[in-house]
Design a protein around this motif. Structure first.
Motif, PDB file in Angstrom:
ATOM      1  N   ALA A 116     -15.558   5.156   6.730  1.00 49.36           N
ATOM      2  CA  ALA A 116     -15.311   5.122   8.191  1.00 49.36           C
ATOM      3  C   ALA A 116     -15.606   3.739   8.758  1.00 49.36           C
ATOM      4  N   GLU A 117     -16.490   3.060   7.930  1.00 49.00           N
ATOM      5  CA  GLU A 117     -16.761   1.720   8.141  1.00 49.00           C
ATOM      6  C   GLU A 117     -15.512   0.869   7.656  1.00 49.00           C
ATOM      7  N   CYS A 118     -15.030   1.097   6.599  1.00 57.15           N
ATOM      8  CA  CYS A 118     -13.939   0.272   6.101  1.00 57.15           C
ATOM      9  C   CYS A 118     -12.736   0.538   6.950  1.00 57.15           C
ATOM     10  N   LEU A 119     -12.427   1.805   7.269  1.00 58.85           N
ATOM     11  CA  LEU A 119     -11.314   1.834   8.384  1.00 58.85           C
ATOM     12  C   LEU A 119     -11.526   1.031   9.705  1.00 58.85           C
ATOM     13  N   MET A 120     -12.688   1.250  10.249  1.00 58.38           N
ATOM     14  CA  MET A 120     -12.914   0.191  11.330  1.00 58.38           C
ATOM     15  C   MET A 120     -12.700  -1.062  11.167  1.00 58.38           C
ATOM     16  N   GLN A 121     -12.933  -1.706   9.879  1.00 57.04           N
ATOM     17  CA  GLN A 121     -12.972  -3.114   9.599  1.00 57.04           C
ATOM     18  C   GLN A 121     -11.335  -3.306   9.477  1.00 57.04           C
ATOM     19  N   ALA A 122     -10.603  -2.502   8.867  1.00 55.17           N
ATOM     20  CA  ALA A 122      -9.183  -2.655   8.906  1.00 55.17           C
ATOM     21  C   ALA A 122      -8.544  -2.673  10.120  1.00 55.17           C
ATOM     22  N   ARG A 123      -8.973  -2.054  11.233  1.00 58.82           N
ATOM     23  CA  ARG A 123      -8.573  -1.830  12.711  1.00 58.82           C
ATOM     24  C   ARG A 123      -9.063  -3.222  13.387  1.00 58.82           C
ATOM     25  N   SER A 124     -10.029  -3.999  12.839  1.00 62.78           N
ATOM     26  CA  SER A 124     -10.534  -5.173  13.454  1.00 62.78           C
ATOM     27  C   SER A 124      -9.795  -6.264  12.896  1.00 62.78           C
ATOM     28  N   LEU A 125      -9.312  -6.326  11.645  1.00 66.85           N
ATOM     29  CA  LEU A 125      -8.686  -7.216  10.922  1.00 66.85           C
ATOM     30  C   LEU A 125      -7.316  -7.292  11.340  1.00 66.85           C
ATOM     31  N   LEU A 126      -6.697  -6.050  11.443  1.00 67.97           N
ATOM     32  CA  LEU A 126      -5.238  -5.905  11.772  1.00 67.97           C
ATOM     33  C   LEU A 126      -4.971  -5.739  13.286  1.00 67.97           C
ATOM     34  N   HIS A 127      -4.270  -6.659  14.030  1.00 70.58           N
ATOM     35  CA  HIS A 127      -4.071  -6.589  15.346  1.00 70.58           C
ATOM     36  C   HIS A 127      -2.483  -6.911  15.546  1.00 70.58           C
ATOM     37  N   PRO A 128      -1.636  -6.692  14.925  1.00 67.75           N
ATOM     38  CA  PRO A 128      -0.185  -7.301  15.198  1.00 67.75           C
ATOM     39  C   PRO A 128       0.286  -6.619  16.249  1.00 67.75           C
ATOM     40  N   SER A 129       1.148  -7.668  17.069  1.00 62.13           N
ATOM     41  CA  SER A 129       1.957  -7.303  18.265  1.00 62.13           C
ATOM     42  C   SER A 129       3.388  -6.748  17.913  1.00 62.13           C
ATOM     43  N   GLN A 130       3.699  -7.202  16.844  1.00 55.77           N
ATOM     44  CA  GLN A 130       5.126  -6.949  16.078  1.00 55.77           C
ATOM     45  C   GLN A 130       5.252  -6.139  14.882  1.00 55.77           C
ATOM     46  N   ALA A 131       5.735  -5.262  14.747  1.00 52.08           N
ATOM     47  CA  ALA A 131       6.072  -4.552  13.535  1.00 52.08           C
ATOM     48  C   ALA A 131       7.242  -5.209  12.502  1.00 52.08           C
ATOM     49  N   VAL A 132       7.063  -4.712  11.423  1.00 52.35           N
ATOM     50  CA  VAL A 132       7.920  -5.390  10.369  1.00 52.35           C
ATOM     51  C   VAL A 132       8.512  -4.152   9.491  1.00 52.35           C
ATOM     52  N   LEU A 133       9.518  -4.229   9.027  1.00 55.14           N
ATOM     53  CA  LEU A 133       9.934  -3.206   8.041  1.00 55.14           C
ATOM     54  C   LEU A 133       9.005  -3.256   6.776  1.00 55.14           C
ATOM     55  N   VAL A 134       8.679  -2.121   6.287  1.00 55.53           N
ATOM     56  CA  VAL A 134       7.971  -1.904   4.976  1.00 55.53           C
ATOM     57  C   VAL A 134       8.572  -1.056   4.257  1.00 55.53           C
ATOM     58  N   HIS A 135       8.528  -1.027   3.056  1.00 54.74           N
ATOM     59  CA  HIS A 135       9.199  -0.241   1.964  1.00 54.74           C
ATOM     60  C   HIS A 135       8.636   1.364   2.291  1.00 54.74           C
ATOM     61  N   GLY A 136       7.346   1.335   2.263  1.00 51.96           N
ATOM     62  CA  GLY A 136       6.721   2.783   2.662  1.00 51.96           C
ATOM     63  C   GLY A 136       5.959   3.359   1.221  1.00 51.96           C
ATOM     64  N   ASP A 137       6.890   3.003   0.117  1.00 55.38           N
ATOM     65  CA  ASP A 137       6.371   3.782  -1.132  1.00 55.38           C
ATOM     66  C   ASP A 137       6.515   2.701  -2.096  1.00 55.38           C
ATOM     67  N   PHE A 138       5.909   1.557  -2.021  1.00 60.23           N
ATOM     68  CA  PHE A 138       6.115   0.498  -2.996  1.00 60.23           C
ATOM     69  C   PHE A 138       5.084   0.393  -4.123  1.00 60.23           C
ATOM     70  N   ASP A 139       5.650   1.101  -5.414  1.00 58.66           N
ATOM     71  CA  ASP A 139       4.853   0.975  -6.474  1.00 58.66           C
ATOM     72  C   ASP A 139       5.781   0.384  -7.633  1.00 58.66           C
ATOM     73  N   ILE A 140       5.494   0.605  -8.703  1.00 53.78           N
ATOM     74  CA  ILE A 140       6.295   0.121  -9.900  1.00 53.78           C
ATOM     75  C   ILE A 140       7.608   0.971 -10.382  1.00 53.78           C
ATOM     76  N   THR A 141       7.638   2.299  -9.765  1.00 55.49           N
ATOM     77  CA  THR A 141       8.598   3.243  -9.824  1.00 55.49           C
ATOM     78  C   THR A 141       9.829   2.469  -9.354  1.00 55.49           C
ATOM     79  N   HIS A 142       9.583   1.991  -7.965  1.00 54.55           N
ATOM     80  CA  HIS A 142      10.616   1.227  -7.340  1.00 54.55           C
ATOM     81  C   HIS A 142      11.295  -0.106  -7.517  1.00 54.55           C
ATOM     82  N   ILE A 143      10.749  -0.776  -8.552  1.00 53.16           N
ATOM     83  CA  ILE A 143      10.922  -2.255  -8.997  1.00 53.16           C
ATOM     84  C   ILE A 143      11.652  -2.132 -10.128  1.00 53.16           C
TER      85      ILE A 143
END
Length: 306
Positions: free
Chosen positions: A180-207
């Motif tokens: 719970a603390e880690c997720l609250m920390q993530a929320r405090s660190l991340l506050h983007p106003s603009q979304a960007v495209l992400v691959h969504g399943d980015f691991d070595i299988t897809h490189i």
């Protein structure tokens, strides 16, 4: 409702319509979310993909086009049909990506070269804006649109229920608190106003790589609007190198295009935990629960050592 796979004769007829000098068409089992057929032609290898559910390749085909225009190495789309009448499904035909995936052929001494370029390419991918956060609207081919207006609404949508679902696993009270603390920390660190495209399943299988060089990314079936930390966190979480060097090499290349502070690198690791908690929430009480619980324990251990 899942539609049955198209008959081989139907797929062959479709391949002959779009491709020349087709020698052979055969089904290949790549993932569980699509029906994939490999077409061997005199000009090279192509893949025909059909969506089993009532959905469309519209957004994915658009993403391929935008990424290629932006200099990101992804397969070129040869044809796209929102609805293929013969199969009753959406269809996309792409060129094959040269080489092999890192999962099938670990590059050895070329690892740093390949992952440095993969990192640079990932940073370019993350430069594409998306109108909103979350899953991409699959019905649109004019622009990339996420389902949520803000990052907070995306981040918080399942958070309470997912945290509650953790009680169905073997986490200790201290681990519950830590998550719970880690997720609250993530929320405090991340506050983007603009979304960007992400691959969504980015691991070595897809490189993919060939001849000691990076050749491209494949499989945009999980694309969404989010922050770059989503993909970076995914790669960090599934990095198979025992000392984490694969992630370090990727990050070095990424930082050549997009500066990333230590705080942002930390946020990427926290986003990995966010993804895991989402899977734990979805898989609670299913046969897959033990797999995701074991992975969560590994990530918690790595976070404590970071």
């Amino acid at each position: 409702m899942k539609h049955p796979a198209p008959e081989p004769a139907l797929v062959r007829a479709t391949a002959d319509r779009y491709l020349s000098s087709v020698r052979r068409v055969e089904r290949v089992h790549q993932g569980a979310s699509t029906y994939v057929y490999r077409a061997d032609t005199a000009q090279g290898i192509y893949y025909l993909r059909y969506l089993p559910e009532p959905a469309s390749y519209a957004a994915e085909a658009l993403a391929h086009s935008l990424l290629l225009d932006h200099g990101v190495q992804v397969p070129k789309v040869i044809a796209f049909e929102h609805y293929n009448e013969a199969a009753g499904l959406s269809l996309m035909i792409t060129e094959a990506m040269p080489g092999s995936s890192m999962k099938d052929a670990w590059p050895g001494q070329s690892l740093s070269i390949i992952l440095h370029e993969a990192g640079r390419q990932l940073a370019l991918l993350h430069q594409l804006p998306v109108d909103g956060f979350g899953w991409i609207d699959r019905t649109r081919w004019d622009k990339l649109c996420g389902e949520k207006a803000s990052f907070t609404s995306y981040f918080d949508e399942y958070l309470s229920s997912d945290l509650e679902a953790l009680h169905q696993y073997g986490f200790t009270p201290a681990q519950h608190l830590r998550i719970a603390e880690c997720l609250m920390q993530a929320r405090s660190l991340l506050h983007p106003s603009q979304a960007v495209l992400v691959h969504g399943d980015f691991d070595i299988t897809h490189i993919f790589h060939q001849g000691g060089q990076f050749s491209g990314f494949i499989d945009l079936g999980e694309i969404r609007g989010c922050t770059p930390h989503f993909d970076l966190g995914t790669f960090w979480m599934w990095d198979p190198s025992p000392d984490g060097r694969a992630y370090r090499y990727l990050l070095e290349g990424y930082r050549q295009i997009a500066p990333l502070t230590d705080s942002e690198a930390c946020a990427a690791q926290l986003m990995a935990l966010f993804q895991l908690v989402r899977f734990l929430g979805k898989k609670a009480g299913t046969p897959a629960a033990s797999f995701w619980y074991a992975q969560a324990q590994k990530v918690l251990k790595r976070l404590s050592q970071a």
